[in-house]
Design a protein around this motif. Structure first.
Motif, PDB file in Angstrom:
ATOM      1  N   PRO A  68       0.867  -1.401   0.053  1.00  0.00           N
ATOM      2  CA  PRO A  68       0.085   0.048  -0.028  1.00  0.00           C
ATOM      3  C   PRO A  68       0.822   1.412   0.237  1.00  0.00           C
ATOM      4  N   THR A  69       2.154   1.119  -0.207  1.00  0.00           N
ATOM      5  CA  THR A  69       3.290   2.351  -0.109  1.00  0.00           C
ATOM      6  C   THR A  69       3.406   2.741  -1.649  1.00  0.00           C
ATOM      7  N   GLN A  70       3.800   3.956  -1.913  1.00  0.00           N
ATOM      8  CA  GLN A  70       3.909   4.381  -3.056  1.00  0.00           C
ATOM      9  C   GLN A  70       5.273   3.687  -3.682  1.00  0.00           C
ATOM     10  N   PHE A  71       6.263   3.616  -2.641  1.00  0.00           N
ATOM     11  CA  PHE A  71       7.470   2.861  -3.218  1.00  0.00           C
ATOM     12  C   PHE A  71       7.779   1.478  -2.545  1.00  0.00           C
ATOM     13  N   GLY A  72       8.486   0.671  -2.945  1.00  0.00           N
ATOM     14  CA  GLY A  72       8.742  -0.464  -2.362  1.00  0.00           C
ATOM     15  C   GLY A  72       9.672  -0.248  -1.079  1.00  0.00           C
ATOM     16  N   GLU A  73       9.502  -0.907   0.176  1.00  0.00           N
ATOM     17  CA  GLU A  73      10.394  -0.603   1.185  1.00  0.00           C
ATOM     18  C   GLU A  73      11.186  -1.863   1.716  1.00  0.00           C
ATOM     19  N   GLY A  74      12.676  -1.461   1.621  1.00  0.00           N
ATOM     20  CA  GLY A  74      13.703  -2.655   1.872  1.00  0.00           C
ATOM     21  C   GLY A  74      14.261  -2.773   3.424  1.00  0.00           C
ATOM     22  N   ILE A  75      15.398  -3.117   3.576  1.00  0.00           N
ATOM     23  CA  ILE A  75      16.066  -3.291   4.944  1.00  0.00           C
ATOM     24  C   ILE A  75      16.425  -1.653   5.255  1.00  0.00           C
ATOM     25  N   ARG A  76      16.383  -1.472   6.467  1.00  0.00           N
ATOM     26  CA  ARG A  76      16.763  -0.444   7.344  1.00  0.00           C
ATOM     27  C   ARG A  76      15.817   0.944   6.677  1.00  0.00           C
ATOM     28  N   GLY A  77      14.641   0.348   6.155  1.00  0.00           N
ATOM     29  CA  GLY A  77      13.674   1.611   5.993  1.00  0.00           C
ATOM     30  C   GLY A  77      13.969   2.362   4.542  1.00  0.00           C
ATOM     31  N   GLN A  78      14.922   1.645   3.772  1.00  0.00           N
ATOM     32  CA  GLN A  78      15.101   2.302   2.495  1.00  0.00           C
ATOM     33  C   GLN A  78      14.079   1.989   1.667  1.00  0.00           C
ATOM     34  N   THR A  79      13.994   2.858   0.500  1.00  0.00           N
ATOM     35  CA  THR A  79      13.053   2.786  -0.344  1.00  0.00           C
ATOM     36  C   THR A  79      13.423   2.969  -1.695  1.00  0.00           C
ATOM     37  N   GLY A  80      12.828   2.306  -2.697  1.00  0.00           N
ATOM     38  CA  GLY A  80      13.122   2.334  -4.072  1.00  0.00           C
ATOM     39  C   GLY A  80      12.390   3.687  -4.719  1.00  0.00           C
ATOM     40  N   ASN A  81      12.298   3.644  -6.174  1.00  0.00           N
ATOM     41  CA  ASN A  81      11.741   4.631  -6.756  1.00  0.00           C
ATOM     42  C   ASN A  81      10.512   4.187  -7.609  1.00  0.00           C
ATOM     43  N   ARG A  82      10.172   2.863  -7.489  1.00  0.00           N
ATOM     44  CA  ARG A  82       8.942   2.173  -8.036  1.00  0.00           C
ATOM     45  C   ARG A  82       7.931   1.595  -7.164  1.00  0.00           C
ATOM     46  N   ASN A  83       6.938   1.607  -7.605  1.00  0.00           N
ATOM     47  CA  ASN A  83       5.622   0.856  -6.889  1.00  0.00           C
ATOM     48  C   ASN A  83       6.114  -0.639  -6.867  1.00  0.00           C
ATOM     49  N   SER A  84       5.606  -1.334  -5.893  1.00  0.00           N
ATOM     50  CA  SER A  84       5.599  -2.774  -5.942  1.00  0.00           C
ATOM     51  C   SER A  84       4.680  -3.210  -6.822  1.00  0.00           C
ATOM     52  N   PRO A  85       4.939  -3.940  -7.801  1.00  0.00           N
ATOM     53  CA  PRO A  85       3.889  -4.688  -8.808  1.00  0.00           C
ATOM     54  C   PRO A  85       3.253  -5.802  -8.154  1.00  0.00           C
ATOM     55  N   ALA A  86       1.890  -6.184  -8.540  1.00  0.00           N
ATOM     56  CA  ALA A  86       1.285  -7.199  -7.799  1.00  0.00           C
ATOM     57  C   ALA A  86       1.911  -8.548  -8.422  1.00  0.00           C
ATOM     58  N   SER A  87       1.764  -9.543  -7.519  1.00  0.00           N
ATOM     59  CA  SER A  87       2.520 -10.841  -7.885  1.00  0.00           C
ATOM     60  C   SER A  87       1.777 -11.823  -8.064  1.00  0.00           C
ATOM     61  N   PHE A  88       0.509 -11.803  -8.449  1.00  0.00           N
ATOM     62  CA  PHE A  88      -0.488 -12.860  -8.998  1.00  0.00           C
ATOM     63  C   PHE A  88      -0.575 -12.578 -10.445  1.00  0.00           C
ATOM     64  N   ASN A  89      -1.043 -14.159 -10.995  1.00  0.00           N
ATOM     65  CA  ASN A  89      -1.405 -14.144 -12.277  1.00  0.00           C
ATOM     66  C   ASN A  89       0.033 -14.318 -13.088  1.00  0.00           C
ATOM     67  N   ARG A  90       1.133 -14.243 -12.577  1.00  0.00           N
ATOM     68  CA  ARG A  90       2.232 -14.242 -13.054  1.00  0.00           C
ATOM     69  C   ARG A  90       2.683 -15.559 -13.942  1.00  0.00           C
ATOM     70  N   ILE A  91       1.770 -16.455 -13.962  1.00  0.00           N
ATOM     71  CA  ILE A  91       1.954 -17.659 -14.417  1.00  0.00           C
ATOM     72  C   ILE A  91       1.734 -17.375 -16.061  1.00  0.00           C
ATOM     73  N   LEU A  92       1.194 -16.317 -16.190  1.00  0.00           N
ATOM     74  CA  LEU A  92       0.785 -16.013 -17.593  1.00  0.00           C
ATOM     75  C   LEU A  92       1.731 -14.824 -18.182  1.00  0.00           C
ATOM     76  N   SER A  93       2.918 -14.692 -17.705  1.00  0.00           N
ATOM     77  CA  SER A  93       3.882 -13.858 -18.016  1.00  0.00           C
ATOM     78  C   SER A  93       5.283 -14.422 -18.049  1.00  0.00           C
ATOM     79  N   LYS A  94       6.176 -13.966 -19.054  1.00  0.00           N
ATOM     80  CA  LYS A  94       7.597 -14.312 -18.916  1.00  0.00           C
ATOM     81  C   LYS A  94       8.384 -13.135 -18.488  1.00  0.00           C
ATOM     82  N   HIS A  95       8.514 -12.022 -19.050  1.00  0.00           N
ATOM     83  CA  HIS A  95       9.057 -11.009 -18.544  1.00  0.00           C
ATOM     84  C   HIS A  95       8.574 -10.178 -17.195  1.00  0.00           C
ATOM     85  N   GLN A  96       9.327 -10.017 -16.257  1.00  0.00           N
ATOM     86  CA  GLN A  96       8.809  -9.543 -15.090  1.00  0.00           C
ATOM     87  C   GLN A  96       9.407  -7.993 -14.876  1.00  0.00           C
TER      88      GLN A  96
END
Length: 424
Positions: free
Chosen positions: A138-166
């Motif tokens: 639910p956050t704007q960007f993905g959050e990792g160790i020590r509270g660090q954030t990236g610059n992109r939103n976390s994509p949903a991980s469902f229905n990935r069986i229908l996809s090659k490139h991630q």
């Protein structure tokens, strides 16, 4: 053309040929052993695939060994998709070297929810792709160790069986490749692949499972294979749209003959069943109007196409392109000018659960998303030719949101999140 008599000039030769064929076939089956026809067909969404190894508390070595001793848990699975999504079955992608088994799904499930894959034991895959938040965050960007954030939103991980490139930019060629990327990313899990492998190999419960599931035990590639296999089991179930659409199609096809269906018992029975199923899973009137707009005036299906409502392609829709240094997305992977500012089309299924939206999480609500498309996005030299002002009315905007919130909303498989291996 080869005629029968040309291939087998007399009955005796034909009989001997068939006899030799049957003998060879029998010998092949004996050599292959009892698993020659062992493949099992299952429907993804079956809760037994993701419910975890039975028991309470941390998973013990004894419990894992009992599970691993059951040959059925190592049988290769032929998978079917749930109703509605099954129309995309032709897009299923499972690498030949990573067939699906129950034991591999279970191992991947444990890894997915285990923060021990990260450097400080605080971040798991589920931190940014959690079932309770639509397999996203639910956050704007993905959050990792020590509270660090990236610059992109976390994509949903469902229905990935229908996809090659991630990933939003498609930089990972498979789920297997994607799964191990965050482990070594310094602002996500912040670990190294070598340390992650050692951590798992030092745990007797994990080691026993890897040694049974894979010929070469705990390796970073096998960690990726297990995680990818679990993710392929995460699919959306039937939504109200999946019951309404076939009924609507039937009524349009037989519009002039509906009152005469009693003369065709098979068609009458089919129609009655479609109506019954749609009545049990109804779409609201606003949702129906939104569906018609999605396929019509709003032109959503220009990109959100097919049973999974995504073309799995990359498009520049103008998001972030007014920045001084915009994220160039797919271009950073391909270096092709046409890909500047292009990002992967997400699925519209269960999209109500996955906000905030866009690759940069810049739009908090579906209403904001509809406004963006209604104005035709932000003009830039690489804007997709599919982006045009829609001139939607306020009611039409509301109907589109209703279709996404109600018509395309469905249940996810039951997932056990807490049964992880005991400490070594």
């Amino acid at each position: 053309m080869l005629r029968f008599n040309d291939a087998f000039p007399n009955t005796l030769n034909f009989t001997m040929t068939i006899h030799r064929f049957l003998m060879c076939a029998a010998a092949t089956l004996v050599a292959a052993g009892p698993t020659a026809f062992a493949a099992e067909t299952v429907s993804l969404g079956d809760p037994t695939l993701t419910a975890g190894i039975p028991g309470d508390g941390p998973l013990t070595l004894e419990q894992a060994q009992r599970f691993l001793a059951d040959d059925d848990n190592h049988t290769e699975l032929n998978v079917e998709l749930p109703k509605g999504l099954d129309a995309a079955s032709g897009n299923i992608y499972i690498p030949e070297d990573n067939p699906i088994t129950r034991a591999k799904i279970e191992l991947g499930r444990q890894l997915y929810f285990d923060p021990r894959l990260s450097a400080d034991g605080t971040i798991s895959c589920a931190t940014c792709h959690a079932p309770e938040t639509g397999w996203g965050a639910p956050t704007q960007f993905g959050e990792g160790i020590r509270g660090q954030t990236g610059n992109r939103n976390s994509p949903a991980s469902f229905n990935r069986i229908l996809s090659k490139h991630q990933f939003h930019d498609g930089r990972a060629a498979s789920l297997e490749e994607q799964a191990v990327g965050p482990i070594a990313n310094p602002i996500e899990m912040g670990n190294t692949h070598e340390v992650c492998v050692k951590t798992l190999a030092d745990n007797p419960v994990y080691k026993a499972q890897f040694d049974k599931v894979f010929d070469d035990g705990v390796t970073i590639d096998n960690i990726g294979k297990a995680l990818a296999t679990f993710e392929r089991a995460i699919v959306t179930g039937p939504a109200p749209y999946d019951y309404y659409a076939p009924l609507s199609a039937f009524e349009k096809t037989f519009a002039e003959d509906l009152e005469y269906l009693d003369e065709e018992p098979a068609l009458a029975e089919q129609y009655a069943k479609l109506k019954e199923e749609a009545a049990k899973n109804p779409m609201t009137e606003s949702s129906i109007r939104g569906m018609e707009l999605t396929f019509g005036k709003a032109n959503c299906t220009a990109c959100h196409a097919g049973a999974n409502f995504t073309d799995e392609q990359f498009h520049n829709i103008g998001v972030g392109m007014d920045s001084e240094n915009p994220d160039l997305g797919r271009f950073e992977v391909t270096k092709e000018e046409k890909d500047r500012g292009a990002f992967k089309t997400p699925t519209m299924r269960n999209v109500a659960d996955t906000g905030p939206y866009m690759h940069d999480g810049s739009q908090a609500t579906l209403e904001e998303v509809i406004e963006w498309y209604n104005k035709g996005g932000h003009p830039n030299p690489y804007l997709s030719d599919k982006m045009k002002p829609l001139n939607l009315t306020e009611q039409e905007k509301a109907d589109l949101v209703e279709f996404m919130r109600q018509g395309l909303q469905s249940d996810f498989p039951v997932i056990e999140t807490g049964r992880l291996p005991a400490e070594g």
